[in-house]
Design a protein around this motif. Structure first.
Motif, PDB file in Angstrom:
ATOM      1  N   MET A   1      -8.485 -20.939  24.874  1.00 54.81           N
ATOM      2  CA  MET A   1      -8.986 -19.710  23.893  1.00 54.81           C
ATOM      3  C   MET A   1      -7.823 -18.586  23.519  1.00 54.81           C
ATOM      4  O   MET A   1      -8.102 -17.807  24.948  1.00 54.81           O
ATOM      5  CB  MET A   1     -10.318 -19.097  24.564  1.00 54.81           C
ATOM      6  N   ILE A   3      -7.348 -14.170  22.874  1.00 57.68           N
ATOM      7  CA  ILE A   3      -7.901 -13.191  22.370  1.00 57.68           C
ATOM      8  C   ILE A   3      -7.321 -12.278  22.387  1.00 57.68           C
ATOM      9  O   ILE A   3      -6.645 -12.153  22.703  1.00 57.68           O
ATOM     10  CB  ILE A   3      -9.205 -12.986  23.776  1.00 57.68           C
ATOM     11  N   LEU A   5      -5.825  -8.809  21.604  1.00 55.46           N
ATOM     12  CA  LEU A   5      -6.450  -7.698  22.274  1.00 55.46           C
ATOM     13  C   LEU A   5      -5.746  -6.370  21.703  1.00 55.46           C
ATOM     14  O   LEU A   5      -4.809  -7.036  20.367  1.00 55.46           O
ATOM     15  CB  LEU A   5      -5.822  -7.267  23.729  1.00 55.46           C
ATOM     16  N   ARG A   7      -5.039  -2.946  23.567  1.00 52.79           N
ATOM     17  CA  ARG A   7      -4.854  -2.019  24.769  1.00 52.79           C
ATOM     18  C   ARG A   7      -3.520  -1.927  25.402  1.00 52.79           C
ATOM     19  O   ARG A   7      -3.017  -2.280  25.753  1.00 52.79           O
ATOM     20  CB  ARG A   7      -5.767  -3.188  26.263  1.00 52.79           C
ATOM     21  N   ALA A   8      -3.927   0.111  25.308  1.00 51.99           N
ATOM     22  CA  ALA A   8      -2.579   0.425  25.611  1.00 51.99           C
ATOM     23  C   ALA A   8      -1.980  -0.278  27.109  1.00 51.99           C
ATOM     24  O   ALA A   8      -3.890   0.145  28.116  1.00 51.99           O
ATOM     25  CB  ALA A   8      -2.647   1.863  25.493  1.00 51.99           C
ATOM     26  N   VAL A   9      -1.186  -0.611  28.016  1.00 48.37           N
ATOM     27  CA  VAL A   9      -0.968  -0.488  29.472  1.00 48.37           C
ATOM     28  C   VAL A   9      -1.338   0.587  30.173  1.00 48.37           C
ATOM     29  O   VAL A   9      -2.039  -0.154  31.095  1.00 48.37           O
ATOM     30  CB  VAL A   9       0.433  -1.291  29.611  1.00 48.37           C
ATOM     31  N   ASP A  12      -6.382   3.007  30.969  1.00 45.71           N
ATOM     32  CA  ASP A  12      -7.011   3.936  32.737  1.00 45.71           C
ATOM     33  C   ASP A  12      -6.390   4.669  32.773  1.00 45.71           C
ATOM     34  O   ASP A  12      -7.078   5.864  33.079  1.00 45.71           O
ATOM     35  CB  ASP A  12      -6.853   2.672  33.117  1.00 45.71           C
TER      36      ASP A  12
ATOM     37  N   ALA B  27      -4.504  -3.902  33.321  1.00 49.23           N
ATOM     38  CA  ALA B  27      -5.750  -4.125  32.118  1.00 49.23           C
ATOM     39  C   ALA B  27      -5.862  -5.710  31.766  1.00 49.23           C
ATOM     40  O   ALA B  27      -7.323  -5.423  31.222  1.00 49.23           O
ATOM     41  CB  ALA B  27      -4.408  -3.409  31.068  1.00 49.23           C
ATOM     42  N   ALA B  30      -9.294  -5.960  33.224  1.00 53.31           N
ATOM     43  CA  ALA B  30     -10.205  -5.733  32.764  1.00 53.31           C
ATOM     44  C   ALA B  30     -10.864  -6.258  31.827  1.00 53.31           C
ATOM     45  O   ALA B  30     -11.978  -5.778  31.346  1.00 53.31           O
ATOM     46  CB  ALA B  30      -9.912  -3.916  32.381  1.00 53.31           C
ATOM     47  N   GLU B  31     -10.005  -6.486  31.022  1.00 52.62           N
ATOM     48  CA  GLU B  31     -10.526  -7.337  29.686  1.00 52.62           C
ATOM     49  C   GLU B  31     -11.295  -8.574  29.769  1.00 52.62           C
ATOM     50  O   GLU B  31     -12.111  -8.923  29.127  1.00 52.62           O
ATOM     51  CB  GLU B  31      -9.859  -7.016  28.419  1.00 52.62           C
ATOM     52  N   LEU B  32     -10.764  -9.339  30.882  1.00 50.15           N
ATOM     53  CA  LEU B  32     -11.662 -10.608  31.326  1.00 50.15           C
ATOM     54  C   LEU B  32     -12.945 -10.020  31.702  1.00 50.15           C
ATOM     55  O   LEU B  32     -13.852 -11.129  30.793  1.00 50.15           O
ATOM     56  CB  LEU B  32     -10.637 -11.431  32.264  1.00 50.15           C
ATOM     57  N   ARG B  35     -15.732  -9.535  29.108  1.00 50.01           N
ATOM     58  CA  ARG B  35     -16.226 -10.702  28.490  1.00 50.01           C
ATOM     59  C   ARG B  35     -16.175 -11.747  29.833  1.00 50.01           C
ATOM     60  O   ARG B  35     -16.639 -12.691  29.192  1.00 50.01           O
ATOM     61  CB  ARG B  35     -15.009 -11.629  27.395  1.00 50.01           C
ATOM     62  N   LEU B  37     -14.780 -13.471  31.361  1.00 50.42           N
ATOM     63  CA  LEU B  37     -14.093 -14.767  31.715  1.00 50.42           C
ATOM     64  C   LEU B  37     -13.496 -14.184  33.097  1.00 50.42           C
ATOM     65  O   LEU B  37     -12.748 -13.699  33.239  1.00 50.42           O
ATOM     66  CB  LEU B  37     -13.438 -14.390  30.738  1.00 50.42           C
TER      67      LEU B  37
END
Lengths: 221, 129
Positions: A1, A3, A5, A7-9, A12, B27, B30-32, B35, B37
């Motif tokens: 699957m 996905i 994204l 997202r800046a590394v 955080d 990072a 955190a995205e997993l 969701r 996952l």
């Protein structure tokens, strides 16, 4: 699957840095980050700033080095509350990051603080990408390093707010002048804000102190 | 692999990229989590700006070392370099710059902006179903 994204590394780190900066703004504290090569004069500048400030206990410093407590000890002797971070214990030795700075900040009493300085590990490369919560970032470049450092390390000029040329009293001995460094900085960033100073002779210190007061006024409104 | 590491050490020090690789893995995890996952992740796409301060080859090596015992342990890293693109406000010209110097070499204008090339971001992951 699959996905998608975006997202800046360092998202955080940036979020924690933003929270730190907002907390400092709410407390009326200006946060100034100092970046430079090792030996450009970051700690010496802070010692001279303490001597010139009405009450050095109204300044505070978080200082990063790979090892030793030497810089924090120097600054405490000038009456500045100081916290040392040894980056050897924080996963990467070459730069500070938002987490250890936030943890160090929690140990400082900031009720009567005008300015918090965050003195980074001496390095013109790695610290640049890591925001710590500063309102202003200053890169120090001493004339003794040679006139080509701004063009060789352009991110350090592009991603800071003031280029401070230090040790200008040494210009005659190293054959590099403030003007030589000004040309090099402006080759990277023609509109860069710049100042030159010598803590040894006091030349330029008034302009540096005026710059600090003006930036603090922006934070305290 | 030993040969690759030896040759890489001749040109760059991956210490900085190792700390970046750990943040990259955090990072993605955190995205997993966001969701629900579990993974595992088989592929990670990362965009590395030419002015990001990160050396792609060093990041690739550091990622291999950092991914063990995470949900990315078997993932491959797919790096795309984002070109450094400057834009001159005065002559309205865009170009791929070799050096990040904010000066237009066509019109001499001083009002130059960086349009892309500073970023370092995760643009996608493939997760095993």
């Amino acid at each position: 699957m699959r996905i998608d994204l975006s997202r800046a590394v360092l998202a955080d780190n940036d979020a924690l840095a933003d929270a730190t900066r907002q907390a400092l703004t709410a407390a009326g504290v200006l946060c100034v980050g100092l970046l430079s090569s090792p030996g450009a004069g970051k700690t010496t500048l802070l010692e001279a700033t303490a001597d010139a400030w009405d009450d050095p206990s109204r300044l505070a410093v978080i200082v990063g080095d790979v090892a030793t407590e030497a810089d924090a000890d120097r600054l405490r002797r000038k009456g500045i509350p100081s916290v040392q971070i040894n980056t050897l214990h924080h996963g990467a030795t070459c730069h500070l990051a938002a987490e250890p700075v936030a943890a160090a900040l929690a140990t400082l009493e900031l009720g009567n603080t005008d300015i918090l300085f965050v003195e980074n590990v001496g390095n013109l490369v790695c610290p640049v990408g890591f925001r710590l919560g500063e309102h202003q970032r200053v890169v120090l470049i001493s004339v003794a390093e040679g006139a080509d450092k701004p063009t060789k390390y352009p991110k350090a000029v592009l991603e800071t707010d003031l280029a401070l040329i230090t040790k200008v009293d040494l210009a005659p001995y190293v054959d590099v002048s403030y003007e030589d460094l000004e040309r090099s900085v402006r080759q990277v960033r023609p509109q860069a804000a710049m100042l030159g100073l010598s803590t040894r002779t006091g030349e330029g210190m008034d302009a540096w102190l005026d710059w600090l007061r003006a930036r603090r006024a922006e934070v305290t409104g | 692999m030993a040969r690759a590491i030896a040759s890489l050490e001749m040109t760059c020090d991956p210490m900085h990229e190792y700390s970046i690789a750990i943040r990259l893995i955090d990072a993605v995890e955190a995205e997993l989590d966001a969701r629900d996952l579990d993974g595992p992740v088989c592929r990670v796409e990362v965009l590395v700006g030419e002015l990001s301060g990160v050396v792609p080859e060093a990041l690739a090596l550091a990622f291999e070392a950092a991914k063990a015992d995470t949900r990315l342990a078997t993932a491959t890293l797919d790096l795309t370099v984002e070109p450094l693109v400057l834009w001159c406000i005065d002559c309205r010209r865009e170009w791929h710059a070799q050096e990040p110097f904010l000066l237009c070499d066509e019109c001499g204008g001083l009002h130059v902006e960086i349009r892309s090339g500073q970023g370092l971001s995760v643009t996608g992951v493939d997760v095993e179903d």
